[in-house]
Scaffold this active site. Structure first.
Site, PDB file in Angstrom:
ATOM      1  N   LYS A 248       1.054  -1.143  -0.086  1.00 24.00           N
ATOM      2  CA  LYS A 248      -0.051  -0.011  -0.021  1.00 24.00           C
ATOM      3  C   LYS A 248       0.917   1.247  -0.007  1.00 24.00           C
ATOM      4  CE  LYS A 248      -1.704   3.114   2.769  1.00 24.00           C
ATOM      5  NZ  LYS A 248      -1.956   4.214   1.677  1.00 24.00           N
TER       6      LYS A 248
ATOM      7  N   GLU B 129       9.607   1.280  10.369  1.00 28.32           N
ATOM      8  CA  GLU B 129      10.861   2.427  10.096  1.00 28.32           C
ATOM      9  C   GLU B 129      10.341   3.681  10.507  1.00 28.32           C
ATOM     10  OE1 GLU B 129      14.043   1.582   9.602  1.00 28.32           O
ATOM     11  OE2 GLU B 129      13.751  -0.664   9.272  1.00 28.32           O
TER      12      GLU B 129
ATOM     13  N   CYS C  88      14.009  11.142   6.184  1.00 29.18           N
ATOM     14  CA  CYS C  88      13.963  10.547   7.736  1.00 29.18           C
ATOM     15  C   CYS C  88      14.887  10.855   8.477  1.00 29.18           C
ATOM     16  CB  CYS C  88      13.418   8.984   7.530  1.00 29.18           C
ATOM     17  SG  CYS C  88      14.465   7.928   6.691  1.00 29.18           S
TER      18      CYS C  88
ATOM     19  N   GLU D 254       9.537  16.158  15.353  1.00 28.81           N
ATOM     20  CA  GLU D 254      10.022  16.195  13.803  1.00 28.81           C
ATOM     21  C   GLU D 254       9.247  16.869  13.082  1.00 28.81           C
ATOM     22  OE1 GLU D 254       8.943  12.529  11.542  1.00 28.81           O
ATOM     23  OE2 GLU D 254      10.749  12.313  10.705  1.00 28.81           O
TER      24      GLU D 254
HETATM   25  P1  NAD Z   1       2.277   8.247   7.448  1.00 27.03           P
HETATM   26  O1  NAD Z   1       2.592   7.505   8.964  1.00 27.03           O
HETATM   27  O2  NAD Z   1       1.249   9.454   7.799  1.00 27.03           O
HETATM   28  O3  NAD Z   1       1.877   7.498   6.252  1.00 27.03           O
HETATM   29  C1  NAD Z   1       2.729   6.314   6.040  1.00 27.03           C
HETATM   30  C2  NAD Z   1       1.894   5.344   5.510  1.00 27.03           C
HETATM   31  O4  NAD Z   1       1.036   4.861   6.356  1.00 27.03           O
HETATM   32  C3  NAD Z   1       1.032   5.930   4.222  1.00 27.03           C
HETATM   33  O5  NAD Z   1       0.952   4.985   3.103  1.00 27.03           O
HETATM   34  C4  NAD Z   1      -0.269   6.193   5.046  1.00 27.03           C
HETATM   35  O6  NAD Z   1      -1.340   6.321   4.013  1.00 27.03           O
HETATM   36  C5  NAD Z   1      -0.276   4.888   5.909  1.00 27.03           C
HETATM   37  N1  NAD Z   1      -1.293   5.212   6.959  1.00 27.03           N
HETATM   38  C6  NAD Z   1      -1.678   6.106   7.410  1.00 27.03           C
HETATM   39  N2  NAD Z   1      -2.681   6.011   8.488  1.00 27.03           N
HETATM   40  C7  NAD Z   1      -2.601   4.561   8.417  1.00 27.03           C
HETATM   41  C8  NAD Z   1      -3.416   3.485   9.374  1.00 27.03           C
HETATM   42  N3  NAD Z   1      -4.313   4.026  10.197  1.00 27.03           N
HETATM   43  N4  NAD Z   1      -3.232   2.344   9.310  1.00 27.03           N
HETATM   44  C9  NAD Z   1      -2.364   1.757   8.099  1.00 27.03           C
HETATM   45  N5  NAD Z   1      -1.642   2.599   7.298  1.00 27.03           N
HETATM   46  C10 NAD Z   1      -1.749   3.963   7.611  1.00 27.03           C
HETATM   47  O7  NAD Z   1       3.489   8.894   7.418  1.00 27.03           O
HETATM   48  P2  NAD Z   1       4.386   9.869   6.091  1.00 27.03           P
HETATM   49  O8  NAD Z   1       3.637  11.119   6.522  1.00 27.03           O
HETATM   50  O9  NAD Z   1       3.557   9.383   4.959  1.00 27.03           O
HETATM   51  O10 NAD Z   1       5.545   9.691   6.257  1.00 27.03           O
HETATM   52  C11 NAD Z   1       6.676  10.528   6.816  1.00 27.03           C
HETATM   53  C12 NAD Z   1       6.987   9.849   8.195  1.00 27.03           C
HETATM   54  O11 NAD Z   1       7.896   8.912   7.743  1.00 27.03           O
HETATM   55  C13 NAD Z   1       7.952  10.814   8.955  1.00 27.03           C
HETATM   56  O12 NAD Z   1       7.783  10.512  10.327  1.00 27.03           O
HETATM   57  C14 NAD Z   1       9.270  10.158   8.392  1.00 27.03           C
HETATM   58  O13 NAD Z   1      10.563  10.497   9.402  1.00 27.03           O
HETATM   59  C15 NAD Z   1       9.056   8.885   8.221  1.00 27.03           C
HETATM   60  N6  NAD Z   1      10.189   7.988   7.413  1.00 27.03           N
HETATM   61  C16 NAD Z   1      10.944   7.173   8.135  1.00 27.03           C
HETATM   62  C17 NAD Z   1      11.769   6.514   7.408  1.00 27.03           C
HETATM   63  C18 NAD Z   1      12.769   5.635   8.078  1.00 27.03           C
HETATM   64  O14 NAD Z   1      13.536   4.961   7.266  1.00 27.03           O
HETATM   65  N7  NAD Z   1      12.959   5.330   9.247  1.00 27.03           N
HETATM   66  C19 NAD Z   1      11.781   6.772   6.067  1.00 27.03           C
HETATM   67  C20 NAD Z   1      11.254   7.758   5.536  1.00 27.03           C
HETATM   68  C21 NAD Z   1      10.246   8.246   6.215  1.00 27.03           C
END
Ligand code: NAD
Length: 494
Positions: A188, A264, A299, A398
């Site tokens: 997804k 992650e 990230c 963050e």
């Molecule tokens: P997010 O958690 O809002 O979304 C990530 C994914 O989760 C999306 O596909 C979203 O649709 C899905 N999602 C949202 N709500 C959900 C739910 N209730 N159940 C299941 N899936 C759900 O994060 P974002 O805003 O897309 O990404 C930014 C975040 O990702 C930042 O915190 C960043 O630091 C982190 N990130 C971490 C890494 C790493 O390797 N550690 C790499 C890139 C980004």
């Protein structure tokens, strides 16, 4: 890569896309569509399927059927390697097309998208393809009348959820090792950055990945992501995204089949500059890139700059100069160095962080504004906030945008204390010419990755994973494969 090829690709219309299930694109059960906007100009770009729990069910069933009948899971590692290498070559041969497609929905500057998204995805598929026929099981040191074998068995159906910042790079870090190990996948993507991953699904079929082995269901996290993570027939979840969603996945696991969840998550990574850094000018230049590239939507971004008191004012002035020198603009213009912020809500959240930091007493040295509003797109000036205190919102949380928080420190002990004074533990950096201090800092700063006299750029050969509330598990390197296998013991009486 030249500007006219990029412009020709950007002029192409993008047809609405369905889910990719059982080897073919198909409309969702409800027929509902999700409007995708481009952060480049704020205009509608195309539509993708707005997935439902029924669509997730169909994708999981197709993944399970493919796994059980062995069309991929029982193919020899050498056979899987051949198909994955073909996929890597296909991605590489279409790299510019894939990169431009991805930039149009996520806003990353094209030079970076070409290398860090398209080419890096090809390299990732190649890496795990090459690895998979070099992994051996074990023979246990038992007594002579038994034989103890330890096999690596694929886990089954992998559910993967990825974010919008580097959808293809992060997606490949999960898809490639999971497929190499013989699993089926339901992926997804983020609703606002699905296009390049749908393209990879199409190329995977062309490369010979059998139907049902690699499925993509698009749509909202709270619907599609939730249904996937609650599924009783998904064996493990691999996730990159925010801590808030990571917590939800653990709840979904507890409420369903106790599937393992590899998370992650976010970071607030400390980049620590000592007065004895070998080259302070270089440290300022690399540190600026370490926070501002991809508009800070990285990230591991070095978003907390800790600077030793003796050099504090000069170093802040130097980093401010770098922040002001970046060319922010149209991410599909080869002259831009930084592209768009991914969405309007993200941009508003970034600006709000700056406002709150000022209210808490931090000084805005540069940036902090929405720019290029005439384009209709979402752009923000690289921002330096100095004098940020340990208790401030900007120190602790963050932003995931181009906002640097700068804090002075007195000595090594205070640097370590400040570095560890958040709930995160993803990445960090230290700049010093004292070798012993560098090793002490690597050991004492609680992160998954520490950079020494550089920031960023750790490649596929090393693991990436957070500690504390930045997550668990690892992407990249051979270590990433571990989670896609179950260890299976055969105890044989001779
Ligand atoms: P997010 O958690 O809002 O979304 C990530 C994914 O989760 C999306 O596909 C979203 O649709 C899905 N999602 C949202 N709500 C959900 C739910 N209730 N159940 C299941 N899936 C759900 O994060 P974002 O805003 O897309 O990404 C930014 C975040 O990702 C930042 O915190 C960043 O630091 C982190 N990130 C971490 C890494 C790493 O390797 N550690 C790499 C890139 C980004």
């Amino acid at each position: 890569m030249d500007q006219s090829s990029i412009d020709a690709l950007r002029a192409q219309e993008i047809a609405p896309r369905g889910h990719f299930i059982n080897g073919a694109f198909q409309a969702g059960e409800t027929g509902a569509l999700h409007e995708v906007q481009s952060p480049i100009n704020g205009q509608p770009l195309t539509q993708i399927a707005e997935g439902s729990p029924a669509d997730v069910g169909a994708a999981v069933r197709s993944a399970r059927t493919a796994f059980e009948d062995g069309r991929w899971s029982r193919m020899s590692p050498a056979g899987r390697k051949k198909v994955l290498l073909k996929l890597a070559n296909l991605i590489e041969s279409r790299a510019l097309e894939i990169a431009v497609l991805g930039v149009r929905d996520n806003g990353t500057e094209i030079n970076m998208a070409y290398k860090a998204e398209a080419l890096s995805a090809a390299a990732t598929f190649r890496y795990y393809a090459e690895a998979i026929d070099k992994i051996y099981g074990q023979v246990a040191p038992t007594s002579h009348d038994v034989l103890g074998l330890v096999h690596h068995a694929p886990v089954g159906v992998v559910g993967a959820i990825v974010p919008w910042n580097f959808p293809l790079m992060i997606g490949s870090w999960k898809i490639a090792p999971a497929l190499a190990a013989g699993n089926s996948i339901v992926l997804k993507p983020a609703e606002s950055a699905s296009l390049s991953l749908l393209k990879i699904a199409e190329l995977a079929a062309e490369a010979g990945i059998p139907d049902g082995v690699f499925n993509v269901v698009t749509g909202r996290g709270s619907v599609v992501g939730e249904a996937l993570a609650l599924s009783m027939d998904v064996d493990i979840m691999v996730f990159t995204g925010s801590g808030a969603t990571g917590r939800r996945l653990l709840e979904y696991s507890a409420r369903s089949n106790l599937k393992r969840c590899y998370l992650e998550l976010g970071g607030k990574s400390p980049n620590i500059v000592f007065a004895d850094a070998p080259d302070l000018a270089e440290a300022a230049k690399v540190s600026a890139a370490g926070i501002y590239r991809n508009s800070g939507q990285v990230c591991v971004a070095g978003s907390r700059l800790l600077v030793q008191q003796d050099i504090y004012e000069d170093f802040v002035a130097e980093i401010t100069r770098h922040a002001e020198s970046f060319r922010v603009g149209d991410p599909l213009d080869l002259n831009s160095q930084i592209g768009a912020v991914h969405s309007l809500p993200e941009l508003d959240a970034n600006l709000d962080f700056v406002k709150k930091a000022e209210a808490e007493g931090a000084e805005r040295r540069t940036g902090g504004e929405r720019i290029l509003t005439e384009t209709g797109g979402y752009y923000m000036s690289p921002t330096v906030m100095a004098g940020v205190k340990e208790t401030d919102n900007l120190f602790q949380n963050e932003v995931f945008g181009p906002v640097l928080a700068v804090t002075p420190f007195k000595d090594e002990a205070e640097a370590v204390r400040l570095a560890n004074a958040t709930v995160y533990g993803l990445a960090g950096g230290v700049w010093t010419s004292n070798l012993s201090r560098a090793h002490r800092m690597v050991a004492e700063v609680r992160t998954g990755v520490m950079h020494v006299n550089t920031y960023g750029g750790a490649d596929l050969t090393v693991p990436l994973g957070g500690v504390r509330q930045s997550g668990n598990g690892h992407d990249k390197s051979l270590h990433a494969l571990e989670k896609y296998f179950d260890l299976k013991t055969a105890w044989i009486k001779l």
